[in-house]
Write a protein that holds these residues in place. Structure first.
Motif: not given
Length: 729
Positions: A198-206
């Protein structure tokens, strides 16, 4: 990744048996038209040397390639074992990835990379799955040391998106000449539940830019799927990807859904649509775990000549199944968790398949001692509503059976692949007055290091940790437990117990989980290192404990050793009370739980064997007696949290040497603390400063090195320890 255990080893390919199974491999059950054959150019797979060969196939040959790969996986599973179920579900997706993308320029990062067998076949390593003589050439996980097509060594979960973000960031910063094209993270088989995903998903979108996240949704984790996100995911599947809320849209990510996740043509079309995309996108593919297993096959079938052949009645060898969407509590079917009876769909047994050569063998230590612990805890549930067993996704590997989970009800919680959450969750239970027991593999617990320090130990939380697969083993380099003592024993406020018998193991568990407020209960967290192979083997064969014969002393009330006795005899007095463990011993106070046990008096040399190394201590003492007439003192320290200064001081009289044995990393480990003790407490009478010899593992990663070979490498054999002792006299 997971032993699994399995347990997973769940976990790792190190537990596989190389070579053909004796008479049961069942290659004959695969129709001759698609039987894989190394060196036979009539088969497509044997002609695949790189992804370029996949691209060169005619479109109508892709399904045939998938059939051959699936047949190869089925045969390989029977002969060698491994993470077969997840790979069977990924056959078409992996073929499609290499059909569309250009690895290694396009970087493919496989999460929980036990899903990468097919990828390895298509990147020049097919012979390692086709030829039994070459089965040991590849690991069970991606490994850049094997191929430029592998990006990272990954045996744990949830990190692929973060790693992909890093690759994409550098590509975008350095520009088109960087040499990196599309960046693809392949996640799934339960790994999406890991918090770092989920931390990766959050960063990917940004971050933005080209980043393709392929979510392999096979409706399973290692065991079942657990967590609030799985309801919305089910609704996405049911709606063809249109339902709201959409988890990925909520992160700000583009989204595509592919229902036919085992249709290679549909996947090729989906990947072609997102190739070279200029923003992050999730491609959600619905696959069938274990696709190709014969769901009707049973253990009995395989041991008879009348076993029904595997049916390949579809273009890729996937046959219909209704083994999905169960409503029972554990989100998987009612299989008995045997590693020999995997089948399609929601089957926990398909996570890790043992080879047929292992059929009928007794439980490994993880399952044996795990079942023992659950049997001890279960009768307490009715009277102790706060007693809860927590498993981060690998229950079967550690003997937490399906049947136990059903009976336990709310007393058992599977948190998914979330070790950090599991430990913090347990700390919350403890603070509320409950009694949490967290059980998983030593190498997985490394992911919760911060929670062990902060939420558990700093807060003095009464958490009990069952540490499986600690110490040396023949595991792969991502699942080694050789570092568990250096980790747990150096956390302030945590007590680490290292039992050397089933009796001590259960006594330790009873003490650690004594209800809050009980007399002599521990004041903080307790880690129990679950006994390993050396202990279980010795319990099954008492001749491997030549000093005690397995009749170990009960927990002493005090191990203060009178100097007068030591001086008079040239040795020390043993605590030799025998018999079964008593209720009072089970609930002994902290002081007595941490006292060392002296199992044989002696002189000249004192051998202290920690945990799994304890049988070696007795065997070395027996060799010294038989070959040199030396009666050595033999000590079982039972814990590695603190030193028993009473025993160490008593050893000054009559002992020229103190020998420590441990089956874990020596540097920063336990034995060096004994050396430091005598160095820091040097006395003026030089004859009363024993020389200390430490035996343990080097600070290194090892990859599927047999345990016997590791013991030889580190000097942990009777011959090597005996030679070192006698050389010093």
């Amino acid at each position: 990744m997971r032993s699994a255990s399995g347990n997973g080893f769940d976990s790792s390919d190190s537990f596989a048996v190389s070579g053909a199974a004796e008479g049961t491999a069942r290659l004959h059950d695969i129709p001759p038209s698609i039987t894989p054959s190394h060196g036979d150019d009539s088969h497509l797979l044997s002609r695949i040397a790189s992804p370029a060969d996949v691209k060169a196939l005619a479109p109508n040959e892709l399904a045939e390639l998938c059939r051959e790969i699936r047949a190869t996986l089925l045969a390989y599973g029977h002969q060698h074992g491994g993470h077969i179920g997840s790979n069977l579900g990924m056959v078409e997706a992996t073929v499609a990835l290499h059909r569309v993308f250009d690895s290694p320029r396009d970087r493919i990062v496989f999460d929980v990379s036990h899903q990468s067998y097919v990828h390895k076949m298509l990147t020049g390593r097919a012979a390692a799955y086709l030829d039994p003589d070459r089965f040991s050439e590849v690991t069970g996980f991606t490994n850049p040391g094997e191929s430029k097509h592998d990006q990272f060594v990954l045996g744990h979960t949830g990190t692929s998106i973060s790693l992909a973000c890093g690759l994409a960031k550098t590509r975008d910063m350095e520009g088109p000449n960087n040499g990196i094209g599309n960046v693809i993270a392949v996640i799934g088989d339960g790994s999406l539940s890991s918090g770092v995903a989920f931390e990766g998903l959050n960063n990917a979108a940004e971050q933005g830019g080209n980043l393709i996240i392929v979510f392999n949704d096979n409706e399973m984790s290692i065991a079942g799927d657990f967590g609030g996100m799985y309801g919305p995911l089910a609704r996405l599947r049911a709606s063809g990807g249109t339902a709201q809320p959409n988890l990925f849209n909520a992160f700000g990510l583009d989204y595509r859904y592919v229902e036919a996740g085992n249709d290679v043509s549909a996947l090729v079309a989906a990947f072609e649509e997102v190739r070279d995309i200029d923003h992050p996108v999730v491609v959600h593919i619905h696959t069938l775990k274990g696709a190709g297993y014969d769901g009707e096959e049973t253990h009995a079938d395989r041991q008879t000549a009348s076993a029904s052949p595997v049916s390949f009645d579809s273009p890729t060898g996937v046959h219909p199944t209704d083994n999905v969407n169960h409503s029972e509590p554990w989100h998987s079917d009612h299989c008995n968790l045997s590693d020999h009876e995997p089948h399609e769909g929601q089957c926990e047994a398909s996570h890790w398949q043992n080879p047929d050569a292992a059929i009928g063998k007794p439980d490994d230590p993880r399952k044996h001692y795990g079942k023992m612990a659950m049997a001890a805890l279960e009768p307490r549930f009715a009277a102790e509503p706060g007693l809860v067993v927590i498993s981060p996704a690998t229950p079967g590997s550690n003997g937490i059976t399906h049947e136990f989970r059903e009976r336990a009800g709310a007393h058992y919680v599977d948190t998914g692949i979330t070790e950090s959450h599991a430990v913090a969750y347990a700390a919350g239970i403890a603070r509320a007055g409950g009694t949490p027991v967290v059980a998983t593999t030593a190498s997985f617990f490394q992911r919760a290091y911060d929670q062990f320090f902060q939420e558990m130990s700093l807060n003095r939380s009464r958490v009990t940790v069952l540490d499986f697969l600690g110490g040396l083993s023949g595991s792969d380099n991502t699942h080694s437990g050789a570092y568990d003592v250096t980790m747990f024993s150096n956390i302030p406020g945590a007590t680490m117990l290292v039992p050397t018998s089933a009796r001590d193991y259960l006594a330790d568990l009873a003490w650690a989980t004594a209800p809050a407020g009980s007399a002599d209960a521990p004041a903080g967290p307790v880690v129990i290192r679950v006994p390993g192979e050396a202990i279980l083997t010795a319990e099954r064969d008492a001749t491997l404990l030549p000093v005690t014969g397995g009749q170990i002393a009960d927990r002493p009330q005090s191990t203060s050793l009178p100097v007068s006795v030591s001086s008079a005899s040239g040795g020390i007095s043993a605590a030799t009370v025998r018999g079964t463990v008593s209720v009072t011993a089970q609930h002994a106070g902290v002081r007595h739980m941490l006292d060392w046990r002296v199992n044989q008096t002696g002189s000249h040399a004192a051998i202290i064997g920690l945990g799994n190394a304890y049988p070696l201590a007795e065997q070395t003492a027996a060799a010294l007696s038989a070959d040199y007439g030396i009666t050595a003192t033999v000590i079982d320290p039972r814990q590695c949290t603190s030193l028993d200064s009473d025993v160490l001081e008593s050893l000054r009289d009559g002992h020229q040497q103190v020998i420590t044995l441990e089956d874990g990393q020596l540097e920063g480990g336990w034995g060096e603390k004994v050396t430091a003790y005598y160095a820091n407490h040097h006395v003026s009478d030089g004859s009363r400063n024993p020389h200390v010899l430490n035996f343990g593992a080097a600070k290194e990663f090892t990859d599927r090195v047999p345990l016997g070979e590791l013991n030889e490498r580190y000097g942990l054999t009777v011959e090597q320890v005996t030679e070192a002792i006698t050389r010093c006299f």
